[in-house]
Design a protein around this motif. Sequence first.
Motif, short mmCIF file in Angstrom:
data_model
loop_
_atom_site.label_atom_id
_atom_site.label_comp_id
_atom_site.label_asym_id
_atom_site.label_seq_id
_atom_site.Cartn_x
_atom_site.Cartn_y
_atom_site.Cartn_z
N THR A 869 0.82 -1.21 0.00
CA THR A 869 0.00 0.00 0.00
C THR A 869 0.86 1.26 0.00
O THR A 869 1.97 1.29 0.54
CB THR A 869 -0.91 0.03 1.26
N ASP A 873 -3.51 5.01 0.11
CA ASP A 873 -4.33 3.84 0.49
C ASP A 873 -4.60 3.82 1.98
O ASP A 873 -5.62 3.29 2.44
CB ASP A 873 -3.60 2.54 0.13
N ASN A 901 -9.90 5.61 -8.90
CA ASN A 901 -10.60 4.65 -8.05
C ASN A 901 -9.62 3.78 -7.24
O ASN A 901 -9.87 2.64 -6.94
CB ASN A 901 -11.52 3.75 -8.87
N ARG A 902 -8.49 4.38 -6.90
CA ARG A 902 -7.45 3.68 -6.14
C ARG A 902 -8.03 3.15 -4.80
O ARG A 902 -8.89 3.77 -4.18
CB ARG A 902 -6.34 4.70 -5.89
N GLN A 903 -7.49 2.01 -4.35
CA GLN A 903 -7.94 1.43 -3.08
C GLN A 903 -7.66 2.37 -1.91
O GLN A 903 -6.72 3.16 -1.94
CB GLN A 903 -7.23 0.09 -2.85
N LYS A 904 -8.49 2.25 -0.89
CA LYS A 904 -8.29 3.12 0.28
C LYS A 904 -8.84 2.44 1.53
O LYS A 904 -9.78 1.65 1.45
CB LYS A 904 -9.02 4.44 0.06
N GLY A 937 -12.04 -5.80 -2.20
CA GLY A 937 -11.08 -5.44 -1.16
C GLY A 937 -11.02 -6.54 -0.12
O GLY A 937 -11.64 -7.58 -0.28
N ILE A 956 -9.11 -2.59 3.21
CA ILE A 956 -8.52 -1.87 2.09
C ILE A 956 -9.44 -2.16 0.91
O ILE A 956 -9.56 -3.32 0.49
CB ILE A 956 -7.09 -2.38 1.79
N LEU A 957 -10.10 -1.11 0.42
CA LEU A 957 -11.20 -1.31 -0.53
C LEU A 957 -10.99 -0.47 -1.79
O LEU A 957 -10.62 0.70 -1.72
CB LEU A 957 -12.52 -0.89 0.16
N LYS A 958 -11.24 -1.12 -2.91
CA LYS A 958 -11.15 -0.44 -4.21
C LYS A 958 -12.09 0.77 -4.19
O LYS A 958 -13.23 0.69 -3.75
CB LYS A 958 -11.59 -1.43 -5.30
N ASP A 959 -11.59 1.91 -4.67
CA ASP A 959 -12.37 3.16 -4.72
C ASP A 959 -12.96 3.50 -3.35
O ASP A 959 -14.08 4.00 -3.25
CB ASP A 959 -13.49 3.03 -5.77
N GLY A 960 -12.20 3.21 -2.31
CA GLY A 960 -12.68 3.36 -0.94
C GLY A 960 -13.34 4.69 -0.63
O GLY A 960 -14.34 4.75 0.06
#
Lengths: 998, 88
Positions: A869, A873, A901-904, A937, A956-960
């Motif tokens: 990450t 993220d 739409n990066r993971q967050k 995620g 940790i979730l895509k497009d969080g």
Amino acid sequence: MHQEFRLNTIGLINRDKKISFKFNGKKYFGYEGDTLASALIANGVHLVARSFKYHRPRGFFGVGVDEPYAIVQLYRDGETDPNCRATEQELFEGLEAKSVNCWPSVNFDIGAINNFLNKFFPAGFYYKTFMWPKSFWYRIYEPFIRKAAGFGVASVAHDKERYEHKYEYCDLLITGSGPSGLASAYAAAKNGAKIILAEEKPRFGGSLLTSEANIGNESGKEWTQKIITELKEMPNVIVKNRAQVFGYYDHNMLVMSERINDHLAKSKKYSPKQRLWYIRAKEVVISSGSIERPIVFGNNDTPGVVLASAAKEYLKIYGVLVGKKPLIFTNNDSAYETAVEFKKNGISPVVLDTRNNPDSEIISEAKSMGIDIKFSHVVIAAKGYKKVKYAEISKISEDKKSLGKIENISCDCICVSGFWTPTIHLASQSGNKTKFNENIDAFVPGKSKQQETTLGSANGIFSLEETLKTSFEAGYEKSKKITKKDNKISIPQVSEKKHSKHDKFWCVPLPKEKKYKRFLDFQNDVAVSDVELALREGYRSIEHVKRYTTLGMATDQGKTSNLNGLQLVSNIEDKIVPAVGHTTFRPPYTPVTIGTIVGREIGKHSKPTRKSPIHSWHEKNNAVFVDAGVWLRPRYYKRGEENLFEASKREAENVRKNVGVCDVTTLGKIDIKGPDAAEFLNRVYTNAWLKLPIGKARYGVMLREDGIVMDDGTTTRISENHYHMTTTTAQAANVLSHLEYYLQIVWPELNVNVVSTTEQWAGAAIAGPKSRSLLQKLFPGTDVSNEGLPFMGYIEGNLFGVHARIFRISFSGELAYEVNVESDNGNFMWEKIIEIGTEFSIQPYGTEALSTLRIEMGHVAGSELDGRTIPYDNGLQGLVSKKKDFIGKRSLNRKAFIEENRQKVVGVVPLDKKTSIPEGSHLVRDSKAKLPNPKLGHISASCWSVEYNNPFSLAILKDGKNMIGQKLFAMCPLKNKTIAVEIVSSHYVDPKGERVRS
Amino acid sequence: MLHIKCPYCGMRSQNEFAYGGDANVKRPELNKEVTDKEWDTFVYFRKSPRGKHLELWHHISGCRQWFKVQRDTLTHEIYKTAEIKEDI
């Protein structure tokens, strides 16, 4: 108590001391100095094993490490060892051994039916047969093969023996104490070199013990005794018997296994069973000798067929006859020594020599003793099932292709000699490219690769005179190079019999209509016909032939079979042996026990255990510990019948309500000093550090050059050029190496020093709304008010006479402080905190509560900073400076790292507010979607929120950032759970961060 | 196990050291504009030569100094070791 095959006159055994032992349940006795093999032969026991594939009866073939048959299961002192060679196992009182690879018994083995079905077990049988159907492999084929094949059974009990490792350095390591080893060791030791002389057998001397040659006016045995006695008294010499040098590695490092207690009925107290030596030698002398190879003929695996040299050694060392009607089959002179020895002891052998009327001193001696010698004769086949009863012999033509009339000759053993194979394993392992020596039909070491020299018969030199001459010289020259001394000793005179040339003959042709099995590899049941088949099927490389037929792949690693296998392949292929080449020699030379390899690195010794100075307090207060890297940390403090969940919940609640204290000694601490320290931190961390005032702490994130978060922590400016950095417990060592790398290699111009101080400071985190009141009482002379010590402030204080560093930092999200004192005062500090904290209802809390507190606050830790990450993220993008450059910054504008739409990191709450979500669960939109269900995620950390009294997780979730408020499913196939969840902010508690500033 | 000469401590066994990769890699200077390609080359791309290789080693269980080792990747022969500031 008569032993039918024991002589009363010769041997090195002690006939005054009888030793009783059991083999396959039956009681026997032998003498002190016997091996299990020599004692069994003395008692007339020849059937000791069944062969690997066909379960054919097998006896003894050799007398040492080359033994392919006599592998037994050993029972000793309540424990069992598989696959011991009976030829090497010394007898001790009460020894118990059993045959392996036979059922129900070695005498009647059901598996022997394979022998009659041998048409169905050709080379590559397993590859061809057990391929289909695939699903049968695990359920049917493999269990069946495992039961039918294999040797001994490993014990499943804990091995209570002790094994040790030892490191040693020397000028010269000498591997073997035969003539070449003794001579080179003696010459080198006399010239001042520090030497180690290793002998694999219990007795020193090698071939000198059974040789008739004299050195000076002494026998080989007497000369050996003299040299060894003198060497043992020299301070620069280590002499070890029962010690096998089995591996030659890079930079002249060799490994040796020493059997210390294996020959005793019970291990001596405080003494290891076996010891592994790592020896770094400046020079190595390989004096490993040679092994006699057999001539291949029909049924050459029948019990009673032995190597001629083994028969001689059984006679001369153990006073044991391998038979009373010996037939000796040879292509060279050395077997005549066996014949002469039999004759001297009243036994009349018959000698079959493949050569046509050779002439030499030893042959003349044999003739003059009246020994029956048949030249140009061969053994076609041994006859008899469980023991040799007679042999089919015949004349052989000069071109060795046609046989004469077959005759039967009565005999009870066949002593075979096909000349000698130098033991070149160590030389080859060192990287030495071996070469083929036409004169001896075998490979010898070529040009030295490392600092190694091969001497004596290991180098293809079979004359004692030449061996001693070259070995004395080598010992002197090698030691002179190292010690610069010049003390040369004179070489003794040798009287030995000259030998005539051996016959290049290794395999007896089969007469027409005869289908005898002629074995090449005795341990793996590889016959001539198997290798022929492999070649017919297209295998050409010797490495492929080896793997397809399993030639040379057993535990004896083909010590007696390799060269004959090569001869066969080269004959069929019409190539010469060196063109075929040999397979690679790999360590270990002989099998080494797992215990020896592992040594002391078992259980608690397998890695260090680090404990904080407060550890004993934790123990006394019912802490349940957890491994945190190599540290032991309290996970929770158990009260009454509490479980983990209840205890950690109580501890976390108390932090939120009153005050808790946590041992944070394990955090990595690095002291940073120097005029460029601020500039250095500014390059290492993603945020700005140039303007941090003295007495202030700052949270920082550091990246790797690829933009991935490496670690986080706080760093405090103690004084102008002095900083105190903290790292996570797990990354402490890596961060220090990372800092050193940049200071020493990339930016050597920065004037900064770093040093680990993790062990110098003990730390206590005091957290909770009442923590300031407690701190005031701990440091009455210090202003710890919100103004005197604001959030991220630092002061030093006096804790009842002990100097302390006080940091106002918080991992729990509460009003919190961290107090550090020198480690020796750690326990004092802790007890004071508990003592004074009692009025504020203080409770210690462990890592489980610590996790709960940080998770519900949305503070990221190791499970989010997982090496995959970037700052964004983890919601740390605010700490990434846009103005300055730092390690890894350039990577952060890579395409994948700036995607919309990066993971967050997000928070996750189950809709039912009851079901805890297992860590590692996948987040998916549709729980019933077709597999593979697209993963959005994963759950990185879970806790029971003490603030809201329901489960809460981080993910940790895509497009969080756009997912807050969405409903998803957390799926954990491992636990067969599907949980409907809602995505919320990761800052579940106190999202504005007011408490830490209160 | 290799036998490595730390320029500061002398000959020691390999288990005192950690391998640190290609010593020819040069980090782009701070605050300097670099193309994606240049940066990729620095971060990810390494040669895997057969034969002589100049590499970094770290004496982690000793003096904690990084230094250079010229080693043959095929034979493990070590030709030379040197302090970082020295050229090989």
